[in-house]
Every structure is written in C-alpha cells, then in structure tokens.
Design a protein around this motif. Structure first.
Motif, PDB file in Angstrom:
ATOM      1  N   ARG A  31       0.830  -1.207   0.000  1.00 24.52           N
ATOM      2  CA  ARG A  31       0.000   0.000   0.000  1.00 24.52           C
ATOM      3  C   ARG A  31       0.862   1.253   0.000  1.00 24.52           C
ATOM      4  O   ARG A  31       1.743   1.404   0.835  1.00 24.52           O
ATOM      5  N   VAL A  32       0.569   2.151  -0.922  1.00 21.75           N
ATOM      6  CA  VAL A  32       1.395   3.350  -1.013  1.00 21.75           C
ATOM      7  C   VAL A  32       1.161   4.300   0.157  1.00 21.75           C
ATOM      8  O   VAL A  32       1.978   5.160   0.429  1.00 21.75           O
ATOM      9  N   GLU A  33       0.003   4.132   0.845  1.00 23.31           N
ATOM     10  CA  GLU A  33      -0.241   5.015   1.984  1.00 23.31           C
ATOM     11  C   GLU A  33       0.639   4.624   3.154  1.00 23.31           C
ATOM     12  O   GLU A  33       0.974   5.435   3.999  1.00 23.31           O
ATOM     13  N   VAL A  34       0.975   3.345   3.220  1.00 23.09           N
ATOM     14  CA  VAL A  34       1.673   2.824   4.392  1.00 23.09           C
ATOM     15  C   VAL A  34       3.188   2.896   4.223  1.00 23.09           C
ATOM     16  O   VAL A  34       3.909   3.185   5.167  1.00 23.09           O
ATOM     17  N   VAL A  35       3.628   2.626   3.022  1.00 24.68           N
ATOM     18  CA  VAL A  35       5.077   2.659   2.805  1.00 24.68           C
ATOM     19  C   VAL A  35       5.411   3.694   1.737  1.00 24.68           C
ATOM     20  O   VAL A  35       4.616   3.946   0.844  1.00 24.68           O
ATOM     21  N   LEU A 134      -2.759   1.345  19.489  1.00 23.16           N
ATOM     22  CA  LEU A 134      -3.981   0.821  18.880  1.00 23.16           C
ATOM     23  C   LEU A 134      -4.456   1.652  17.693  1.00 23.16           C
ATOM     24  O   LEU A 134      -5.497   1.386  17.118  1.00 23.16           O
ATOM     25  N   ASN A 135      -3.662   2.651  17.328  1.00 22.26           N
ATOM     26  CA  ASN A 135      -4.002   3.444  16.154  1.00 22.26           C
ATOM     27  C   ASN A 135      -3.867   2.562  14.914  1.00 22.26           C
ATOM     28  O   ASN A 135      -2.825   1.949  14.694  1.00 22.26           O
ATOM     29  N   PRO A 136      -4.908   2.468  14.104  1.00 24.53           N
ATOM     30  CA  PRO A 136      -4.803   1.613  12.906  1.00 24.53           C
ATOM     31  C   PRO A 136      -3.628   2.009  12.010  1.00 24.53           C
ATOM     32  O   PRO A 136      -3.009   1.156  11.373  1.00 24.53           O
ATOM     33  N   PHE A 137      -3.322   3.298  11.981  1.00 24.63           N
ATOM     34  CA  PHE A 137      -2.190   3.747  11.159  1.00 24.63           C
ATOM     35  C   PHE A 137      -0.896   3.093  11.634  1.00 24.63           C
ATOM     36  O   PHE A 137      -0.089   2.617  10.849  1.00 24.63           O
ATOM     37  N   THR A 138      -0.710   3.089  12.973  1.00 24.91           N
ATOM     38  CA  THR A 138       0.506   2.479  13.508  1.00 24.91           C
ATOM     39  C   THR A 138       0.535   0.994  13.227  1.00 24.91           C
ATOM     40  O   THR A 138       1.573   0.430  12.880  1.00 24.91           O
ATOM     41  N   ASP A 322       3.889   8.414  10.070  1.00 24.13           N
ATOM     42  CA  ASP A 322       4.261   9.744  10.551  1.00 24.13           C
ATOM     43  C   ASP A 322       3.073  10.428  11.202  1.00 24.13           C
ATOM     44  O   ASP A 322       3.208  11.129  12.212  1.00 24.13           O
ATOM     45  N   ILE A 323       1.907  10.228  10.600  1.00 24.45           N
ATOM     46  CA  ILE A 323       0.703  10.844  11.156  1.00 24.45           C
ATOM     47  C   ILE A 323       0.412  10.261  12.531  1.00 24.45           C
ATOM     48  O   ILE A 323       0.047  10.973  13.466  1.00 24.45           O
ATOM     49  N   ALA A 324       0.608   8.942  12.637  1.00 24.80           N
ATOM     50  CA  ALA A 324       0.340   8.277  13.913  1.00 24.80           C
ATOM     51  C   ALA A 324       1.195   8.868  15.020  1.00 24.80           C
ATOM     52  O   ALA A 324       0.759   8.955  16.169  1.00 24.80           O
ATOM     53  N   LEU A 325       2.397   9.305  14.673  1.00 26.59           N
ATOM     54  CA  LEU A 325       3.288   9.852  15.692  1.00 26.59           C
ATOM     55  C   LEU A 325       2.700  11.108  16.321  1.00 26.59           C
ATOM     56  O   LEU A 325       2.620  11.236  17.538  1.00 26.59           O
ATOM     57  N   TYR A 326       2.270  12.032  15.474  1.00 27.19           N
ATOM     58  CA  TYR A 326       1.748  13.256  16.110  1.00 27.19           C
ATOM     59  C   TYR A 326       0.353  13.045  16.676  1.00 27.19           C
ATOM     60  O   TYR A 326      -0.062  13.727  17.591  1.00 27.19           O
TER      61      TYR A 326
END
Lengths: 423, 689
Positions: A31-35, A134-138, A322-326
């Motif tokens: 997935r291009v959103e993830v990597v 538990l963030n799905p992004f992470t 990166d989004i999950a971090l903030y």
C-alpha cells in the motif's frame, strides 16, 4: 496503572502478531499510503540483496535508507518482525515517563476549570500509549514493516530524554533522527528551549549562561551527527549515501503516489519551474520553526508537537506512520477539547479519506475506471483536514493561554459577555 | 665480331635467366598467399567421395542426376575421409592465416568468435565452420584492394513461408585507424568509412527489424536480431571519452540510416559484461569500450532500406539488388510477417594484414499463402515481380542458394553445396550468377520452386528457444517471466541471459527466482547493475545451466514508476516497450546429436563423438515487452499547481494568522448611522457620540 498498560501491550502485540500471520501481511506492504520509497521494507531487503551481490546498495535508485540502518538490519534480518514490535513497545515506555513532564506544568491561576486534575494527568500516559499502539495507522505501518516505526521510536526516545532533562542523550537521539530523515532537524529548537527551561536559564541574548548552554547542546548535537555520518562513510567507504538518502529526500525524484502533496504536484510541474517549487516546498517545512519557536518559547512540548505535525504534513514522502506519531500526542492535549472549533468535521474528513484512499487507488490502478485525479483529490482533502486539525489545536492552545492569564469569563467594558477574536 | 655476338648472346642469356628467377619467385609468392584456395580446390574430388558416401538419402532421390551433377567442393573434414583430417586441420590453419576474413554466415562467424572466448581448444573447429560454406571458385586475387561478394539464400520454411536472406560483403584491405587518412574509396561506402575512422570504431553492428521471428515455426534465422533497432559498438581502446563518442556516433548513424538512433542515450545504453564479444580481430574483453542499446519501438520501413541500399557498390541497379524495389512494396504490404535486418560488421581480420569487412544482410519472410493462391509454388518473378538478369559486375562472387530438397527446382542447377549451418547439415542448390550459362537462352533467371509432397517433413525443433511475458495485473507492480527452453534430449548446456530493463520499471533483485523442472536453479554468475532514475537502465546478466529437455523460468518482480508528465510518450496508454532479453549459448549440435552419423563415417573415426561439430554458438532474442505505466492526467497541470499551492497556502495562512495575531475582546463596531453622525460631528467640531 501497570496492569492496564500490560494489558494494552498484550492486546497490541496480539493484533500485530495476528496480522503478521494473516493474508493481509502481503497486501499491506504494497500500500502506497503505508510505505514510501524511503521506508519500504521491500527496499530494505533489496538493499541487503544488493549488498550480498557485492553491489553498493546506493548504486541503484531503489534503496534510500541510511547505511546504519542497512547494517542494523543486516544483523537482525531474521528478527525483523520482533524488532518492529519492540519499537512499538519502546514508544509505550516513553509515554509512561512523559507523565512527569505534564505534571510540571503548573498554573497558579484561578481558572480551576482549565487546570487538569491529577486524575486526568494520571491517565494521560496510558491514553497516549493506547492512541499510539492501537491506532490503525501504527498497526498498518508495523505490519508493513515500514522503517517509519524505527524513526518514530528514535523521535520518541529523543522526547523522553529531553523531558527527563538528559541533554546528551537528547542530542544523540535528535542527531540519530536527523540522520535518518533530515526533517527532525527542526526539533532542535524546542529541545533546546525545553532544556533551558528545565535548567531555569532564561532565553536572553545578553546572558552568557544562555549562550554557554546553547553552544554546549549544539556541539553535542553536531558532534554526534558527525560521528554517525563518518561511521556511515567508513562502513561503505563512499559518500554515495549522501545524495542517495538526503538528495533523494530533498529533490523528490521518485513520484510514486503517497498521501503527501509532493508527488502529483511535481509529476505535473513544468520543468523550468521545478527547482523553484522544490525549494519553496522544502523551505516551507523548515520555515515554521522560527516563528513557532518565538511564539511558543514558553511551551516547548507543544512546540515539539507542532513541529512533528508540520513535518508529517509537508514532508516529501509522508506515510500514515508519521501521522500516527503526532496523533499520539493528541490525548496529552485533552484539556484543549473545549476550545477546538471544528474537531468533529476534521475527524470525519480524516476517517472518510482514510477509507477512500484504498477505494480510489483501486479504481485508478486496478479497475482503470478512475484516473489519478481522484486519488490526488483525496490526498488534498486529507492534507487540508490535517492542516485544520493542527491549526485548530494551535488555536485552542493559544486561546487557553489567553484564558489562563485573563480569566475564563471575559467581560466587555460595559459588562456584557465578550467574545474573543484574533486581531 | 663473333666474340661480340657471343657476348651479346651471353648477356641475353643471363638476362633471361635472371628474369626467370624473379618471375619464378614472384609466382611462388603468390602461390603461397593463395594456398588456402588452391588446397580447397585440390580437395574437391575427395570431398566429392566423402559426400557421396554420406548422402545415401539424396542418392535415392536424385540418382539420375547424380552423375551430371558436380558436387561443389567442401573442406569439411567430416565429409572427407578421415586420413585427410590432419591435412584439413592444417588447411584450416592456413586459411586462418592467409584468408583475410573467413567467408562465413554471420551466425557461424559469431559462433566462431564466441567460441574463442569461451573455450580456447575449440577455436579451430569453430573457425572451420565458415569454410564449409566456401566455394572452390574463389575469384582470382585482383590487384584491387577491395572485394565485393553477394548472395541470396532462399529457404522454404515449414510453415509454408519463404525466407529470403540477401547478403552483401565488402572487404577493404586498408587501415584507416592508424596514421594514413584514407581519401580514396572504391567499393567501401565512404559515409560509413569516415564514421568508423572518425570515432575510432573497432566494430559496429546495427540491425533494424520489423515483426517478430517465430522461432518455433520457422526455425533459427541465420542472423537473429531483436524487434526494433539494435546497435552495439566496440570502440578502439585509444578512445578516452567513450560516452561522448557513443553519443556522437549514434547521432551520426541516425542521419546515415534515417532511423531514430538519436534516441539512444544513457537511459537505454548498457555495457554487457559477457554477452557481446567482439566478432572480429579485437580480443578485447574490457567492457568499458562496449556500448549496447536497443530501441524496441523503432519502426522499420522503406526509408531505412534506401540508405541501406546506398551503401552497396551496385546500388539497386544490378543483379540481386534488383529485387529491392519490389521488396519495398512487399515490405509495406506484409510487414507483419516481414523480418529484415541490416547489419554492418566491420572487423579486422585474423592475420598479419587486416581488412575491413562490411557485411550487409537483408532477411525477409514472405507469406506464401496470400500470394500463392493455395498452390505450393513459388518463383522469383511471383515474389519480386522480376527476374535476375545479371550479376553485379563489381562482385567477385554472386550466387543464389536454395535450401532443401523437398521441392523441384526449375531451371535445375548442376551445382550443389553442403554446409553445416546452426548445427544442422543442409544441402543447397547453387546458382552462380557470374556464370552466363546460369541465365540460359532467355538471359534471365526465374527460379521456380514446386513442392513435391503436400506435407513438408519434420522441422528441426530449435534446441534453444526463449519466451518472455509480463505477469500480474494493475499498474502498481508486475513480474517479468522469461522462459528458456532446452529441447535437447540429453545434453545440458549453460546460457547467458542478458536483460535490459528501463529505469521506470524498478526491478527487485531479491525477488529473482530461477526454476527448472520445479527445482531452484541457482545461476552460477550474476552481474547486476541497478538503475538510476532518468540516468541508466537495469542490467542483469546471468549464467544459467539449462537441464536437458526442460523449461527454465526466470521471474523477477518490478514496480511501475509514475513519471513526470513530460516524460511520457505521446501515446502513454499504448505502453512502454522493454527490449528483448538476449540469450547467448553454445548449443550442442544437432548433427552431433544424430547417432546415425557413425554410419557415414569410417568406423575408426567415431570412437568419440565428432568434436568439431559438437556445439555452435547461438543467440536468441525473446519478444519485447509492452508494459503500461500509471499516468497522471495530462490535461490539468495548471489545476494541480493551483490546487496544491492552495492547500499549502491554507496551511501557511492559518499558521500565519495564529502566529501574528493576538486574542482580543471583540468590541462591537458602531452602526452605519452612528458612524455618519460621528463624521458630521467631527466636521462640526462637536464631541463624538
């Protein structure tokens, strides 16, 4: 406190372990959103394969990790899965410690409503850990084995060390984060401000103690950065990695779609304006450091949050990691909720966009019934939502500060209820 | 007086004696030079015996004609009795020494040279192969330094098509690289000669191909080439800036050949480490001086044929060349089946004195069924709308070869020739166009081929065969599959696979798998050069052992890149071409595979398999690939720039807003009436409201 944390840890690890074993484990890393080209696990493996073939991994344009990473994974390649989980856990531990930092904020004011109760403070580390783990992004980022998780862990360790006041470790971790991807360079300012604040050194140009500490911290930072770069040079005995890693980040040659603003913009850019706009977009990331540091010099922790958020929105190859971090910081600012203006709208847009990313990607790439504009539109919307979210938090923070000094219920001169406006 | 006369007589006698001695010495010298040719002629009767002993099958068929027919001489040791073998080897050596450039089919020539690279012991055998095509009536050694030869080979294919291969060879005994600037060109094309001397080219190979050669239906072509344009050049090792010379050279060649060779740049040029070795004298192995590029998209048409023709000494005026005008017509109407290529091979030859050789070939496959109206009949006139009336007067040899024995030829020819081409022993009927008798009373030659049987015999299945395709769906990733077939029943042989993939398909070398017969087949040698974006392509070369009677599958995953909108071709949704893979191999010969061959040789000669025919060099090109890439919307660069900048401006604006402003209690602004009243009051000097 320990029990819920352990439980959380177990749940988080279980989710990841299950996903690693499921069929999604092959799908998610594509997935291009993830990597992104910078942190895809596939490219790390490719770099290792090139190294095994006796070709410099930087001879091609597939591998863009730093040399230390490649040697790190050279040793732990078999345990990669575990490494990524450990990184998640490190993050968790970090926020357990951050509790102290938040307790340090004390406001000798009458606005009781605005001051967080100790009970709230008590649960903040747990909430932060929960938000991150538990963030799905992470989770996606971890299952895709994106090295973004490593960078996040380094930044988390940097924040932890900074908050604990260990300036050397803070400088080392900041240098490591900078070495990994240039952008954390902007975190230098908040870290310095925080450490100065901790040492009760006022930010005053005339004071020699200010200059002394600033020089000291700068030297520690630059020294460790220098050591890392030189170490990389000695590992590969060539400077190729500089252009291949940092040149790649700054000049954006790879236009693989991602959730950021760069890819489509530079795919459609007129060639003679390209350099100009690359400069503008990259300066845009670094530029906010100075005004934000001036405005928030009393609140370095919030400044760190702002910087991380701006980096993750405007960087050249952003991923959901990166989004999950903030986003993990958001529970720490839960006292700002009452001042947020459009949190509902923003969260709905973010959720909708996250759902639409794979849909429109499928329509464009696989079904062929949509074109690139559809996916691009979603990235635009996603970025607008993020910008609104961040500026909303900034607004709320400033407003809270205003209320802390001027009282919660403001009155006009004639005694009627007043409304606050920005002027 | 008598004494005087006596003196004069003596003087004359002495002079005569001296003259005789000098002339004699001269003749001996020439003889020495012509040794190879004369030996070849000497051997003719022996070869005749050997050949007639061998070809029992042909004897049955053409018993009546056997006596009249005069077998063309061969210097094939397999044909000749084996007690001559030593002589033959010796001959071969002499041939190598004296003959400036072995007369060879390109393929066999390649075989010879490649073999030299691979296996030093087989040099003699490999170099001998060209001589099998050699004819005894080599033209007398002319004082002129250049030579020109032309020939046409017609081979009916098993699919019913006709394969015609024109070949023209110009040789020039000069050396324009060292010192003397050559100003006089006779047969050698000046345009090419100047290019070669200017850029210090050691070897230059170009081919243009339209359509795809169907190996499984048609067998092996004499000279394989990939679809589109292929160019590979070895530079002299005196060249310092090879890349600069290459760039200039491609641009110059582009002009000479009316082709888009100027599109060759660093993104499609590679330096293969093992697949392309010099075919001529140069025994260089330093790949720094080699450049190889393929333009798979190049469309070949008559405008490429015209400059090609101009390089010939006779142009299109005479002889075999006559057919070109007709060919153009054919080429355009049957481009699907048509496959021709032009190849200029310039190389130094083997011996002390070197010559430059230019070899131009044109290969065409004609579709017989569309024009033959179902009848299995073919003639020169039907195909080319004209007949051959005379040979090029400049040509030292001019021949037409017709391959095979499954059809009747009229007019019949007394000459036959045998050759081992591509590991297969073939018999050719030969028409010598320099001989006026060939043309008969009508002063024109119109060959007519009529098939004897409705069914043509079994085609020799190519022992090595390659295929390639792209697997996967969607525009994100994909997988390149290359299939290599080894059809040999019991011999395994190694092949060199060369893959050039453009940078916009990002290959992942760690996904490379090589499997044959369901098992992992680890390549013994891998040379991989990863791509650089917009700079150079991927280059993958590997040496794979193909087990007997097997299919070896090479797979590799790639990722499709999104390009800048200006980097797409004008028809981006057509897809992007990826050049053919090149499979180079030493293939075990079919002749050697034939166990019955012992029957024709003397028994004592065959305790061990015939070494000299055991393998031959072969190059196989796979299909080019057509790969789709994701495309941006080309119609909206302005919109994208505006929208993205707006989003950045939203970010900047909202932060700027919060950074520069402060919170203040809102004071309600006075109404319009009050403001007007205040203005009036101010004018009047009365206190404001």
């Amino acid at each position: 406190m320990a029990a819920p944390l352990t439980l959380l840890l177990i749940v988080a690890v279980t989710i990841r372990a299950v996903l690693f074993r499921s069929s999604l484990a092959e799908l998610i890393p594509e997935r291009v959103e993830v990597v992104s080209p910078l942190n895809a696990w596939k490219r790390v493996v490719e770099g290792l394969a090139l190294l095994d073939l006796g070709v410099s991994p930087y001879a091609g344009d597939v591998f863009h990790e730093t040399p230390l990473i490649i040697y790190f994974f050279h040793f732990v390649i078999d345990y990669a899965e575990i490494v990524f989980m450990v990184m998640g856990c490190v993050f968790l531990l970090q926020f357990r410690k951050q509790k102290y930092a938040l307790e340090a904020e004390r406001y000798p004011l009458d606005c009781l409503e605005l001051i967080r109760t100790p009970k709230e403070m008590y649960y903040i580390p747990l909430k932060v850990a929960m938000f991150y783990l538990l963030n799905p992004f992470t989770i996606l980022s971890c299952v895709a084995k994106s090295t973004c998780g490593l960078n996040n862990a380094v930044i988390a360790l940097f924040i932890l060390c900074t908050v604990k006041g260990s300036s050397l470790m803070s400088a080392i971790f900041l240098a490591l984060a900078t070495y990994q991807s240039i952008y954390p360079l902007t975190l230098f300012a908040p870290a310095l401000l925080y450490l100065l604040q901790r040492l009760y050194i006022p930010v005053n140009w005339q004071r020699s103690s200010f200059w002394l500490f600033t020089t000291q911290y700068t030297f520690m930072y630059l020294g460790s950065l220098c050591v890392m770069v030189c170490l990389s040079f000695f590992l590969l005995s060539s400077w190729d990695f500089l252009s291949s890693v940092y040149g790649f980040i700054l000049s954006v040659p790879d236009l693989t779609p991602n959730i950021g603003l760069f890819w489509y913009f530079f795919a459609e850019m007129f060639e003679h304006f390209r350099l100009f706009f690359i400069c503008v977009f990259q300066i845009n990331v670094f530029f906010y450091t100075i005004p934000l540091s001036i405005k928030l010099k009393e609140h370095p922790i919030f400044l760190i949050f702002m910087q991380i958020a701006i980096i993750s929105i405007f960087k050249s190859y952003p991923t959901v990691g990166d989004i999950a971090l903030y986003m993990a910081f958001l529970p720490a600012w839960n006292h700002l909720y009452r001042f947020l203006r459009n949190i509902f709208l923003v969260s709905v847009v973010l959720l909708a966009c996250s759902a639409l990313f794979p849909v429109l990607w499928h329509l464009w790439i696989y079904a062929g019934s949509a074109n690139s504009n559809f996916y691009y539109a979603i990235t635009l919307l996603f970025n607008v939502a993020q910008i609104l979210l961040v500026s909303d938090y900034f607004y709320a923070y400033l407003r809270r500060e205003h209320h802390l000094t001027h009282g919660l219920y403001l009155k006009r001169k004639d005694g009627s209820e007043a409304t606050l406006v920005l002027k | 007086m008598a004494a005087h006369r006596c003196n004069i007589f003596m003087l004359v006698f002495v002079l005569c004696g001296l003259t005789y001695v000098f002339v004699r010495a001269d003749i001996e010298d020439t003889n020495h030079v012509k040794d190879a040719e004369s030996v070849a002629v000497d051997i003719a009767p022996k070869a005749n015996i050997g050949a007639s002993l061998r070809s029992t099958k042909t004897e049955d068929q053409t018993q009546a004609a056997e006596e009249e027919r005069q077998w063309e001489a061969e210097t094939n040791p397999a044909d000749a009795p084996s007690d001559n073998k030593a002589d033959h080897v010796h001959d071969t050596m002499q041939n190598l020494d004296s003959r400036p450039a072995p007369y060879a089919k390109d393929q066999t020539q390649e075989a010879a040279e490649e073999e030299r690279q691979w296996e030093a012991t087989e040099v003699k055998e490999a170099d001998r192969v060209p001589d099998t095509m050699q004819t005894p009536d080599v033209p007398p050694l002319t004082p002129a330094k250049d030579q020109f030869q032309e020939e046409l080979v017609i081979r009916p294919l098993h699919s019913g098509d006709i394969y015609a291969s024109f070949q023209f060879r110009t040789m020039w005994d000069t050396d324009f690289l060292r010192g003397s600037k050559v100003s006089h060109y006779r047969l050698f094309p000046k345009s090419l000669g100047q290019v070669i001397s200017k850029f210090s080219v050691r070897e230059l190979h170009i081919s243009f191909t339209q359509g795809y050669w169907r190996t499984m239906q048609w067998g092996q072509p004499f000279l394989p080439s990939p679809p589109g344009a292929e160019l590979w050049v070895w530079f002299q090792d005196t060249v310092t800036d090879v890349d600069g010379a290459w760039k200039e050279l491609t641009n110059v060649l582009s002009g000479i050949f009316c082709a888009s060779l100027n599109f060759i740049d660093s993104t499609n040029t590679v330096q293969p480490s093992a697949s392309f070795k010099p075919l001529g004298l140069g025994n260089v192995t330093d790949q720094r001086f080699l450049r190889y590029a393929v333009l798979p998209r190049e469309i070949v048409c008559t405008e490429n044929l015209t400059p090609w023709k101009k390089l010939l000494p006779c142009g299109s005026k005479v002889a075999v060349c006559l057919m070109f005008d007709a060919l153009m017509k054919v080429a355009s109407s049957q481009s699907f089946r048509l496959s021709y290529n032009t190849s200029e091979i310039c190389h130094n030859s083997y011996c002390k004195s070197t010559v430059w050789e230019l070899r131009q070939t044109l290969n065409v496959v004609f579709d017989l069924h569309t024009s033959g109206q179902g009848k299995r009949e073919w003639s020169l006139f039907k195909m080319f709308s004209r007949t051959v009336t005379e040979a090029c007067p400049l040509a030292s040899s001019s021949k037409v070869y017709v391959d095979g024995e499954l059809f009747e030829l009229s007019p019949t020819t007394p000459l036959l020739s045998q050759a081992v081409v591509l590991g297969d022993r073939r018999t050719y009927s030969v028409y010598d166009l320099t001989n006026q008798a060939t043309f008969g009373q009508t002063r024109s030659l119109n060959m007519l081929l009529r098939w004897r049987a409705a069914e043509s015999g079994d085609m020799l299945r190519p022992l090595l065969h390659g295929e390639r395709y792209v697997a996967g769906y969607g525009l994100q990733t994909g997988e390149i599959h290359t299939l290599m077939y080894n059809n040999h029943p019991y011999r395994a042989f190694p092949v060199l696979l060369l893959d050039t993939v453009p940078w916009y398909l990002r290959l992942y070398i760690h996904t490379l798998t090589v499997t044959s017969k369901g098992r992992d087949n680890k390549p013994s040698y891998i040379h991989y050069q990863p791509s650089k974006d917009r700079l150079r392509p991927h280059l993958l070369e590997m040496l794979v052992q193909l087990p007997p009677n097997s299919v070896t599958e090479v797979t590799m995953q790639f990722e499709r890149a999104l390009l800048k909108w200006t980097e797409y071709t004008p028809d981006p949704n057509h897809g992007f071409y990826v050049g053919s893979s090149v499979i180079s191999a030493l293939v075990p010969s079919v002749v050697a595979m034939d166990t019955n061959s012992t029957r024709e040789c003397p028994l004592f000669s065959s305790f061990f398999p015939c070494k000299e025919e055991s393998s031959y060099f072969m190059r196989v090109y796979t299909e080019p690939l057509l790969v789709n890439l994701p495309t941006p919307d080309f119609s909206m660069p302005y919109n994208v720039i505006c929208l993205t900048c707006t989003v950045v401006a939203v970010g900047y604006g909202s932060l700027y807003n919060l950074l520069t402003r402060t919170f203040q209690v809102e004071e309600p602004s006075p109404g319009l009436a009050k403001r007007l009243a205040n203005i009036i009051r101010r004018l009047r000097g009365v206190p404001l409201l």
